[in-house]
Design a protein around this motif. Sequence first.
Motif, short mmCIF file in Angstrom:
data_model
loop_
_atom_site.label_atom_id
_atom_site.label_comp_id
_atom_site.label_asym_id
_atom_site.label_seq_id
_atom_site.Cartn_x
_atom_site.Cartn_y
_atom_site.Cartn_z
N LEU A 180 1.80 9.03 -9.85
CA LEU A 180 1.60 7.58 -9.68
C LEU A 180 2.85 6.80 -10.11
N GLN A 181 3.51 7.25 -11.15
CA GLN A 181 4.75 6.59 -11.58
C GLN A 181 5.82 6.72 -10.52
N ASP A 182 5.93 7.89 -9.90
CA ASP A 182 6.91 8.08 -8.83
C ASP A 182 6.63 7.15 -7.66
N PHE A 183 5.35 7.02 -7.31
CA PHE A 183 5.00 6.14 -6.19
C PHE A 183 5.25 4.68 -6.55
N LYS A 184 4.92 4.32 -7.76
CA LYS A 184 5.19 2.95 -8.21
C LYS A 184 6.68 2.63 -8.11
N ALA A 185 7.52 3.58 -8.55
CA ALA A 185 8.97 3.38 -8.49
C ALA A 185 9.43 3.18 -7.05
N LEU A 186 8.83 3.91 -6.12
CA LEU A 186 9.16 3.74 -4.71
C LEU A 186 8.83 2.34 -4.24
N LEU A 187 7.64 1.86 -4.56
CA LEU A 187 7.22 0.52 -4.12
C LEU A 187 8.12 -0.56 -4.71
N GLU A 188 8.58 -0.34 -5.93
CA GLU A 188 9.38 -1.36 -6.60
C GLU A 188 10.84 -1.38 -6.15
N ARG A 189 11.19 -0.47 -5.24
CA ARG A 189 12.53 -0.56 -4.64
C ARG A 189 12.62 -1.72 -3.65
N TYR A 190 11.48 -2.15 -3.16
CA TYR A 190 11.44 -3.25 -2.19
C TYR A 190 11.40 -4.59 -2.93
N ALA A 191 11.94 -5.61 -2.30
CA ALA A 191 11.95 -6.94 -2.91
C ALA A 191 10.51 -7.43 -3.09
N PRO A 192 10.21 -8.08 -4.21
CA PRO A 192 8.85 -8.56 -4.47
C PRO A 192 8.35 -9.48 -3.34
N GLY A 193 7.14 -9.24 -2.92
CA GLY A 193 6.53 -10.11 -1.91
C GLY A 193 6.95 -9.82 -0.48
N GLU A 194 7.71 -8.74 -0.26
CA GLU A 194 8.18 -8.46 1.10
C GLU A 194 7.57 -7.20 1.71
N LEU A 195 7.13 -6.27 0.87
CA LEU A 195 6.63 -4.99 1.37
C LEU A 195 5.21 -5.09 1.90
N THR A 196 5.02 -4.62 3.15
CA THR A 196 3.68 -4.52 3.73
C THR A 196 3.25 -3.06 3.70
N LEU A 197 2.04 -2.82 3.19
CA LEU A 197 1.47 -1.47 3.14
C LEU A 197 0.39 -1.34 4.21
N CYS A 198 0.33 -0.17 4.82
CA CYS A 198 -0.66 0.06 5.88
C CYS A 198 -1.30 1.43 5.67
N ALA A 199 -2.63 1.49 5.79
CA ALA A 199 -3.36 2.75 5.70
C ALA A 199 -4.61 2.63 6.55
N HIS A 200 -5.21 3.75 6.88
CA HIS A 200 -6.48 3.73 7.61
C HIS A 200 -7.62 3.69 6.61
N ASN A 201 -8.42 2.65 6.67
CA ASN A 201 -9.45 2.37 5.66
C ASN A 201 -8.82 2.14 4.30
N GLY A 202 -7.59 1.69 4.31
CA GLY A 202 -6.85 1.49 3.06
C GLY A 202 -7.46 0.44 2.16
N LYS A 203 -8.02 -0.62 2.73
CA LYS A 203 -8.58 -1.70 1.92
C LYS A 203 -9.83 -1.25 1.17
N GLU A 204 -10.53 -0.27 1.72
CA GLU A 204 -11.75 0.22 1.08
C GLU A 204 -11.49 1.47 0.23
N PHE A 205 -10.44 2.21 0.54
CA PHE A 205 -10.24 3.47 -0.17
C PHE A 205 -8.86 3.60 -0.81
N ASP A 206 -7.82 3.79 -0.02
CA ASP A 206 -6.50 4.15 -0.57
C ASP A 206 -5.98 3.13 -1.58
N PHE A 207 -5.95 1.85 -1.21
CA PHE A 207 -5.36 0.84 -2.10
C PHE A 207 -6.15 0.70 -3.40
#
Length: 244
Positions: free
Chosen positions: A102-129
């Motif tokens: 989880l720390q590795d994934f967090k570090a990946l997300l934080e490489r992007y500028a705040p408020g600019e990264l869009t995440l996409c998953a299938h059923n992501g709003k109910e499960f993945d996120f």
Amino acid sequence: MTDEFRRKAKNFLLLDIETVSSFASYEQLPERMQKLWDKKAATLRKTDDTTSNADFFYQRGAIYSEFGKIVCIAFGAYYWNEKEEISFKVRSFSGNDEPKLLQDFKALLERYAPGELTLCAHNGKEFDFPFLCRRMLIHGIEIPKALQVTGKKPWEILHQDTMDLWKFGDYKSYTSLDLLAAVFDIPGSKNEMSGDQVTKVYYEENDLEKICRYCREDVVVLGQLYLKLNCMQTVLPENVTRVE
């Protein structure tokens, strides 16, 4: 392929997670958690289901963030190659140490500028996120801004969900990624295993790489489906790169 999509693709990440039950068996659960699982199982089990609480935990524990854990996070992004053809690269983080994962994934997300990264998953709003957020909190990890939803207005949450895109406001049923892949004639990801086998493959076969291959293929399917749902050309097979 529009210029707008090409700009968007620079800050667009597609992802999928694979989860397993938190322990190899019900008997390994702490006593307090066993009692709590028994209560939860009673609300989930159908009237005529005679499955024991132990077997039910092994079958269903991975679905619930309180009783499951993440063992693989795969993610992919679009780019354009030297021929100006749309391409897709997918890789994954995995391991038995969930906090590090989880720390590795967090570090990946934080490489992007705040408020600019869009995440996409299938059923992501109910499960993945939500699963990612809950497991981060359980391990005392601050949720990265790209996953935070509390206190935000709907238009401030940069999350996309291909299942939502397919529903068009219809909330009557769940539509699997595999079904939509078949509908749109996209090669599927279930050649080696299926989602209900992940816990078994992890604990009995001890084959995390097999799980990761499956997870990465799901992201490839997701990437192709997203393009189909937006009436865009899919990525040619030779332009898909898988990083192990």
